[in-house]
Scaffold this motif. Structure first.
Motif, PDB file in Angstrom:
ATOM      1  N   GLN A 153      16.978  42.908  -8.433  1.00 54.55           N
ATOM      2  CA  GLN A 153      15.831  42.675  -9.316  1.00 54.55           C
ATOM      3  C   GLN A 153      15.798  41.225  -9.798  1.00 54.55           C
ATOM      4  O   GLN A 153      14.729  40.615  -9.880  1.00 54.55           O
ATOM      5  CB  GLN A 153      15.899  43.633 -10.505  1.00 54.55           C
ATOM      6  CG  GLN A 153      15.654  45.085 -10.138  1.00 54.55           C
ATOM      7  CD  GLN A 153      15.942  46.032 -11.291  1.00 54.55           C
ATOM      8  OE1 GLN A 153      16.935  45.870 -12.017  1.00 54.55           O
ATOM      9  NE2 GLN A 153      15.083  47.028 -11.474  1.00 54.55           N
ATOM     10  N   MET A 154      16.956  40.683 -10.104  1.00 56.00           N
ATOM     11  CA  MET A 154      17.019  39.287 -10.524  1.00 56.00           C
ATOM     12  C   MET A 154      16.547  38.357  -9.421  1.00 56.00           C
ATOM     13  O   MET A 154      15.801  37.397  -9.659  1.00 56.00           O
ATOM     14  CB  MET A 154      18.451  38.922 -10.933  1.00 56.00           C
ATOM     15  CG  MET A 154      18.932  39.568 -12.208  1.00 56.00           C
ATOM     16  SD  MET A 154      20.663  39.127 -12.528  1.00 56.00           S
ATOM     17  CE  MET A 154      20.952  39.992 -14.076  1.00 56.00           C
ATOM     18  N   ALA A 187       9.239  33.556  -9.779  1.00 54.83           N
ATOM     19  CA  ALA A 187       9.187  32.350 -10.605  1.00 54.83           C
ATOM     20  C   ALA A 187       9.057  31.093  -9.744  1.00 54.83           C
ATOM     21  O   ALA A 187       8.327  30.156 -10.098  1.00 54.83           O
ATOM     22  CB  ALA A 187      10.437  32.267 -11.477  1.00 54.83           C
ATOM     23  N   ARG A 188       9.758  31.063  -8.627  1.00 51.37           N
ATOM     24  CA  ARG A 188       9.669  29.909  -7.721  1.00 51.37           C
ATOM     25  C   ARG A 188       8.251  29.750  -7.188  1.00 51.37           C
ATOM     26  O   ARG A 188       7.703  28.639  -7.151  1.00 51.37           O
ATOM     27  CB  ARG A 188      10.659  30.077  -6.571  1.00 51.37           C
ATOM     28  CG  ARG A 188      10.690  28.899  -5.594  1.00 51.37           C
ATOM     29  CD  ARG A 188      11.613  29.195  -4.428  1.00 51.37           C
ATOM     30  NE  ARG A 188      11.168  30.366  -3.679  1.00 51.37           N
ATOM     31  CZ  ARG A 188      11.887  30.976  -2.732  1.00 51.37           C
ATOM     32  NH1 ARG A 188      13.114  30.535  -2.458  1.00 51.37           N
ATOM     33  NH2 ARG A 188      11.417  32.025  -2.105  1.00 51.37           N
ATOM     34  N   ASP A 209      21.867  30.957  -6.925  1.00 52.91           N
ATOM     35  CA  ASP A 209      22.351  30.176  -5.791  1.00 52.91           C
ATOM     36  C   ASP A 209      21.663  30.571  -4.494  1.00 52.91           C
ATOM     37  O   ASP A 209      21.574  29.772  -3.557  1.00 52.91           O
ATOM     38  CB  ASP A 209      23.869  30.347  -5.660  1.00 52.91           C
ATOM     39  CG  ASP A 209      24.624  29.719  -6.819  1.00 52.91           C
ATOM     40  OD1 ASP A 209      24.007  28.950  -7.581  1.00 52.91           O
ATOM     41  OD2 ASP A 209      25.821  30.017  -6.977  1.00 52.91           O
ATOM     42  N   THR A 210      21.164  31.804  -4.414  1.00 53.16           N
ATOM     43  CA  THR A 210      20.475  32.280  -3.217  1.00 53.16           C
ATOM     44  C   THR A 210      19.032  31.803  -3.167  1.00 53.16           C
ATOM     45  O   THR A 210      18.553  31.341  -2.125  1.00 53.16           O
ATOM     46  CB  THR A 210      20.497  33.827  -3.159  1.00 53.16           C
ATOM     47  OG1 THR A 210      21.854  34.269  -3.129  1.00 53.16           O
ATOM     48  CG2 THR A 210      19.770  34.335  -1.920  1.00 53.16           C
ATOM     49  N   VAL A 211      18.333  31.888  -4.286  1.00 53.75           N
ATOM     50  CA  VAL A 211      16.891  31.625  -4.312  1.00 53.75           C
ATOM     51  C   VAL A 211      16.571  30.186  -4.690  1.00 53.75           C
ATOM     52  O   VAL A 211      15.660  29.577  -4.123  1.00 53.75           O
ATOM     53  CB  VAL A 211      16.194  32.591  -5.300  1.00 53.75           C
ATOM     54  CG1 VAL A 211      14.704  32.301  -5.378  1.00 53.75           C
ATOM     55  CG2 VAL A 211      16.445  34.030  -4.894  1.00 53.75           C
ATOM     56  N   LEU A 212      17.294  29.637  -5.629  1.00 48.67           N
ATOM     57  CA  LEU A 212      16.998  28.297  -6.140  1.00 48.67           C
ATOM     58  C   LEU A 212      18.105  27.332  -5.728  1.00 48.67           C
ATOM     59  O   LEU A 212      18.639  27.423  -4.639  1.00 48.67           O
ATOM     60  CB  LEU A 212      16.841  28.359  -7.665  1.00 48.67           C
ATOM     61  CG  LEU A 212      15.813  29.376  -8.188  1.00 48.67           C
ATOM     62  CD1 LEU A 212      15.902  29.483  -9.711  1.00 48.67           C
ATOM     63  CD2 LEU A 212      14.413  28.993  -7.754  1.00 48.67           C
ATOM     64  N   SER A 213      18.426  26.415  -6.610  1.00 48.15           N
ATOM     65  CA  SER A 213      19.520  25.481  -6.352  1.00 48.15           C
ATOM     66  C   SER A 213      20.358  25.347  -7.602  1.00 48.15           C
ATOM     67  O   SER A 213      19.961  25.786  -8.687  1.00 48.15           O
ATOM     68  CB  SER A 213      18.976  24.100  -5.956  1.00 48.15           C
ATOM     69  OG  SER A 213      18.430  23.431  -7.089  1.00 48.15           O
TER      70      SER A 213
END
Length: 436
Positions: free
Chosen positions: A169-170, A177-178, A214-218
């Motif tokens: 879910q996160m 959000a991205r 770390d997976t979706v953003l940076s």
């Protein structure tokens, strides 16, 4: 006749280096609170730091003044190497910040005039127009309101998620959000958590959020967390993936209901942008408050331990009372996922919890109005036991539908247990419940 001492011949005072270990043995925070960051030699041998009531500091030379301002203004990395002006720094505040960093294992820390000042300056230091903040819910009402009502005026939007969300879910929330940030020409500027949540005590999985980030953003998007309910004794978020830990020092750290202050801590790279904005805006805590916090830090472990032991005894009584619907207390978690988060992240159940009384606002008010030892007041983490009604007080500004979604109901009473005798507290709660 008094002898005149030639300053060129007078013995020089030299500061002792701060010691954090003895013969390879690492000293505990409770020991370091008694003297870390302060050398009595530099203050005429005073065992405790004096309160430095001054607005400005004299430079040894013009070149030193230039050097300090190069650090303050960012022309030189590393910040000020000395004392400059009390909007920027001061002896009491710097000693306090050194000791605050110890509790969370942080490289650096910053002290503020209130917890909300710390939160507001932190967020403003990282957001720009078009950016998105991702936050857990519920948050303290003022924190949530600052994001939704104030930052929104400047083109900053938000995406929220429930505190108990899973890693999957996160990840979905961060992807949303991205996309939202990209459509606005911005970025996801910050992930802001509160765990346990105020006032439901719901826990956020910090490790899962770090993995999702770390997976979706940076790694450029910091994860900040309000650790006021459990910190600094019962949870160390930086050990579990958070980048920045936030406190209302008014609560457990101050612990005597006689001051208002806040702080953030983390790696220096995360603190520097906030420090620069604090230098411009002000908001640093005053010397007297910093001095009082240094006093309080010496006993924070003892006070929190006693309050935690008291809470366990009081909650054991309350959970069996016929007029209590349920308790939101971390010592009695019924949800397996929440228990898993607690086991991984927390070292204690704390002393602040929510009591759900059978009935609604009228029954809750009757209970509150009949308390004798416990004080009817907002805040938490003090030496005295406090009780309040979040839906009608601290979270009154939250829209009704939002409160319903977050579980902030009319029969929820927030309790912060102090260091009184636990049997006396139980007697007080018993007689107040009898009036419901």
């Amino acid at each position: 006749m008094t002898d005149v001492i030639d300053p060129n011949e007078a013995p020089r005072r030299t500061s002792k280096p701060a010691r954090t270990s003895i013969g390879g043995h690492e000293l505990k925070p409770s020991t370091l609170m008694m003297g870390y960051g302060y050398d009595p030699v530099l203050s005429e041998g005073s065992l405790k730091p004096p309160i430095f009531l001054t607005s400005t500091f004299a430079f040894p030379s013009a070149a030193d003044g230039k050097h300090h301002f190069e650090g303050i203004t960012g022309k030189r990395p590393g910040g000020a190497d000395g004392l400059v002006y009390s909007r920027f720094n001061g002896p009491n505040q710097e000693i306090l910040e050194d000791r605050l960093g110890i509790w969370d294992g942080a490289e650096d820390a910053l002290a503020f005039s209130s917890g909300m000042t710390a939160i507001c300056v932190l967020m403003m230091a990282y957001v720009s127009q078009g950016d998105v903040i991702v936050h857990s819910g519920p948050l303290y009402a003022a924190s949530e309101g600052f994001v939704s009502k104030v930052l929104s005026k400047f083109g900053v939007t938000y995406v929220d998620f429930p505190a108990g969300a899973s890693g999957e879910q996160m990840q979905a929330v961060l992807e949303k959000a991205r996309e939202q940030a990209e459509s606005q020409g911005g970025k996801v500027a910050m992930i802001y958590l509160e765990s346990p949540a105020n006032p439901t005590n719901a826990l956020v999985d910090i490790e899962a959020m770090r993995k999702a980030r770390d997976t979706v953003l940076s790694a450029d998007c910091p994860i900040a967390i309000d650790n006021t309910f459990l910190g600094p004794l019962w949870q160390r978020p930086l050990d579990h993936g958070a980048d920045i830990v936030v406190y209302s020092l008014t609560k457990y750290v101050g612990g005597h209901s006689d001051l208002v202050a806040g702080s953030i801590a983390g790696a220096r790279k995360w603190m520097d942008p906030v420090r620069m904005l604090r230098n411009t805006m002000g908001g640093i805590c005053d010397p007297n408050t910093a001095w009082m916090l240094l006093r309080s830090l010496e006993t924070v472990e003892l006070r929190m331990q006693r309050a935690g032991e008291n809470a366990a005894k009081v909650c054991e009584f309350l959970r069996q009372h016929p007029k209590v619907e349920r308790l939101a207390y971390l010592g009695f978690i019924s949800d397996a996922r929440q228990q898993d988060i607690f086991d991984r992240h927390c070292t204690g159940a704390g002393s602040t919890f929510s009591l759900f009384i059978k009935g609604g606002e009228a029954e809750s008010f009757r209970f509150l109005d009949n308390l004798s030892i416990a004080k009817l007041a907002v805040s938490l983490g003090g030496t005295e036991t406090l009780a309040s009604h979040p839906a009608a007080m601290t979270h009154l500004s939250v829209p009704d539908e939002r409160k319903a979604a977050l579980g902030i109901t009319d029969n929820l009473v927030r309790i912060s247990i102090g260091i009184e005798d636990p049997d006396d507290l139980i007697a007080d709660f018993e007689q107040a419940l009898a009036k419901v």
